[in-house]
Design an enzyme around this catalytic site. Structure first.
Site, PDB file in Angstrom:
ATOM      1  N   SER A 149      55.331  52.150  12.048  1.00 61.54           N
ATOM      2  CA  SER A 149      55.790  53.028  13.128  1.00 61.54           C
ATOM      3  C   SER A 149      55.729  54.512  12.792  1.00 61.54           C
ATOM      4  CB  SER A 149      57.213  52.651  13.535  1.00 61.54           C
ATOM      5  OG  SER A 149      58.087  52.693  12.428  1.00 61.54           O
TER       6      SER A 149
ATOM      7  N   LYS B 125      57.391  50.602  24.725  1.00 52.74           N
ATOM      8  CA  LYS B 125      56.431  51.554  24.160  1.00 52.74           C
ATOM      9  C   LYS B 125      55.191  51.556  25.046  1.00 52.74           C
ATOM     10  CE  LYS B 125      58.941  51.665  19.941  1.00 52.74           C
ATOM     11  NZ  LYS B 125      59.432  50.887  18.838  1.00 52.74           N
TER      12      LYS B 125
ATOM     13  N   HIS C  78      53.977  48.662  17.978  1.00 56.05           N
ATOM     14  CA  HIS C  78      53.030  49.753  18.227  1.00 56.05           C
ATOM     15  C   HIS C  78      51.590  49.281  18.402  1.00 56.05           C
ATOM     16  CE1 HIS C  78      56.185  52.699  17.452  1.00 56.05           C
ATOM     17  NE2 HIS C  78      56.597  51.849  16.537  1.00 56.05           N
TER      18      HIS C  78
HETATM   19  C1  LIG Z   1      60.773  50.689  18.313  1.00 59.59           C
HETATM   20  C2  LIG Z   1      60.660  49.601  17.332  1.00 59.59           C
HETATM   21  C3  LIG Z   1      61.517  48.511  17.353  1.00 59.59           C
HETATM   22  C4  LIG Z   1      62.719  48.444  18.260  1.00 59.59           C
HETATM   23  O1  LIG Z   1      62.333  48.232  19.577  1.00 59.59           O
HETATM   24  P1  LIG Z   1      63.315  48.674  20.746  1.00 59.59           P
HETATM   25  O2  LIG Z   1      62.850  47.900  21.918  1.00 59.59           O
HETATM   26  O3  LIG Z   1      63.150  50.146  20.884  1.00 59.59           O
HETATM   27  O4  LIG Z   1      64.694  48.290  20.304  1.00 59.59           O
HETATM   28  C5  LIG Z   1      61.271  47.468  16.483  1.00 59.59           C
HETATM   29  N1  LIG Z   1      60.261  47.524  15.599  1.00 59.59           N
HETATM   30  C6  LIG Z   1      59.444  48.584  15.528  1.00 59.59           C
HETATM   31  C7  LIG Z   1      58.334  48.587  14.523  1.00 59.59           C
HETATM   32  C8  LIG Z   1      59.629  49.662  16.379  1.00 59.59           C
HETATM   33  O5  LIG Z   1      58.846  50.728  16.282  1.00 59.59           O
END
Ligand SMILES: *Cc1c(COP(=O)(O)O)cnc(C)c1O
Length: 384
Positions: free
Chosen positions: A174, A233, A202
């Site tokens: 991330s 995302k 991602h």
């Molecule tokens: C953003 C993210 C999460 C958490 O997801 P949310 O839906 O925002 O709680 C989990 N793992 C990774 C790698 C992330 O980037």
């Protein structure tokens, strides 16, 4: 009394402050009446503010109301959730899927439902915080290996006598934007009789010919694979899902606390997500646009005094070093009307503070040109 501790964070340039903005999610961020060009969101495909998703959410609110009213196992599970779960499983090529309110909860769910005391989990050092928290909560033997270090992972696996083993990795990291070598991880899982759990927060929507994510990108299929992706995302909405065999999903429905003891996601969001999956699958131009913006940005950063870390994804980290320097560079960009977040420890290792430039299909080549011109200007001043 937290004042001294907050002051210490301040002194270490690690104090976080929220900025309230006045804009819908897009490439513009309006703060205190000023418009900034932003490279800050994870809305990689530009769907968070898409008129078709908004219309689907509005129709969903008219059909289902606003709240789900209760947890899935009580009376919160609607046909909208059910239909979305089937669509997601089919899209990523696995037997079944289970929706969660957030990715954080999905990670807590899967790892705690799968592992207990005496089991072992093998985790990349750069994994997301939610995965690390889940490993601790599961009370399993928690082994971390240096980033993408397969040799180290293999020696940890070889030394383990745990009855159940789980390898856990971000499929796309991330804060670095690079990929985990999923083919090699799956081979190790096979050799040492482990499960492989992939967090594709991602990669989903971004990788794969039609955005199906990292499994399609690597062309992987295996009964050892457990897949998770978030829906806030690239998908532009909120929530997450785990996809796996029908039995494993059934086990989660029965055992995963963060599924059972929480209110279901509003069904209107499931309606918006159905629309989002349509656009992800059919609008390949969004991924093509991203690819060309990534090339443009990387070429333009070649002779800056800061290093752009190698990354094939829309996450493009400009390594700065100290937290102070990262904050200074972000402030310099802001004075030129550009918003890029500085990412500091403990989110990244000590001494590796960076600007996390994130690109979106909603950006134009002119937007990237503006960012490059500002970085070049600040680079020259840094060298002068
Ligand atoms: C953003 C993210 C999460 C958490 O997801 P949310 O839906 O925002 O709680 C989990 N793992 C990774 C790698 C992330 O980037």
């Amino acid at each position: 009394d937290f004042a001294p501790q907050l002051a210490q964070l301040q002194q270490q340039a690690r104090r976080r402050r929220r900025v309230a903005h006045a804009s819908a999610c897009s490439t513009q961020l309006q703060v205190d009446g000023v418009d900034y060009l932003a490279f800050a969101s994870n809305d990689y495909l530009g769907l968070a503010n898409h008129p078709q998703l908004i219309a689907a959410a509005q129709a969903g609110a008219a059909r289902w109301g606003v709240g789900a009213g209760s947890a899935h196992l009580v009376a919160g599970h609607s046909l909208a959730h059910e239909q979305l779960e089937r669509r997601l499983a089919q899209f990523v090529g696995l037997a079944d899927a289970l929706l969660f309110a957030t990715g954080y909860m999905a990670n807590l769910a899967l790892i705690t439902a799968l592992l207990g005391r005496g089991d072992a989990v093998f985790a990349d050092r750069l994994n997301h915080a939610s995965l690390n928290d889940a490993c601790l909560l599961a009370r399993a033997d928690f082994k971390r290996y240096p980033h993408n270090d397969l040799q180290r992972l293999e020696s940890l696996l070889a030394a383990s006598k745990a009855p159940r083993k789980l390898i856990v990795a971000d499929a796309v990291f991330s804060m670095d934007g690079d990929l985990a070598p999923l083919d090699a991880l799956l081979a190790l899982a096979g050799r040492y009789d482990a499960w492989l759990y992939l967090d594709d927060a991602h990669g989903f929507g971004v990788l794969g010919a039609h955005g199906q994510g990292s499994l399609a990108h690597w062309r992987l299929q295996s009964p050892r694979l457990i897949y998770m992706a978030t829906l806030g995302k690239a998908a532009g909405v909120a929530g997450a899902f785990v996809a796996a065999s029908a039995d494993l999903i059934d086990w989660l429905v029965n055992k995963a606390h963060t599924y059972i003891y929480t209110t279901a996601q509003p069904p209107l969001l499931a309606e918006a997500l159905m629309q989002s999956i349509e656009l992800i699958e059919h609008e390949d131009w969004r991924r093509e646009r991203l690819t060309s913006l990534i090339v443009q940005l990387r070429q333009g950063c070649a002779d800056l005094p800061w290093r752009l870390l190698p990354s094939p994804t829309p996450i493009q980290p400009l390594q700065v070093g100290s937290s102070e320097a990262a904050l200074d560079l972000a402030a310099g960009l802001r004075r030129q009307g550009i918003w890029v977040p500085a990412i500091r420890p403990p989110t990244v290792p000590d001494g590796e503070a960076r600007l996390r430039i994130s690109l979106s299909a909603a950006h134009t080549p002119d937007d990237v040109e503006r960012l490059l011109a500002a970085l070049q200007d600040l680079g020259q001043r840094a060298l002068a």
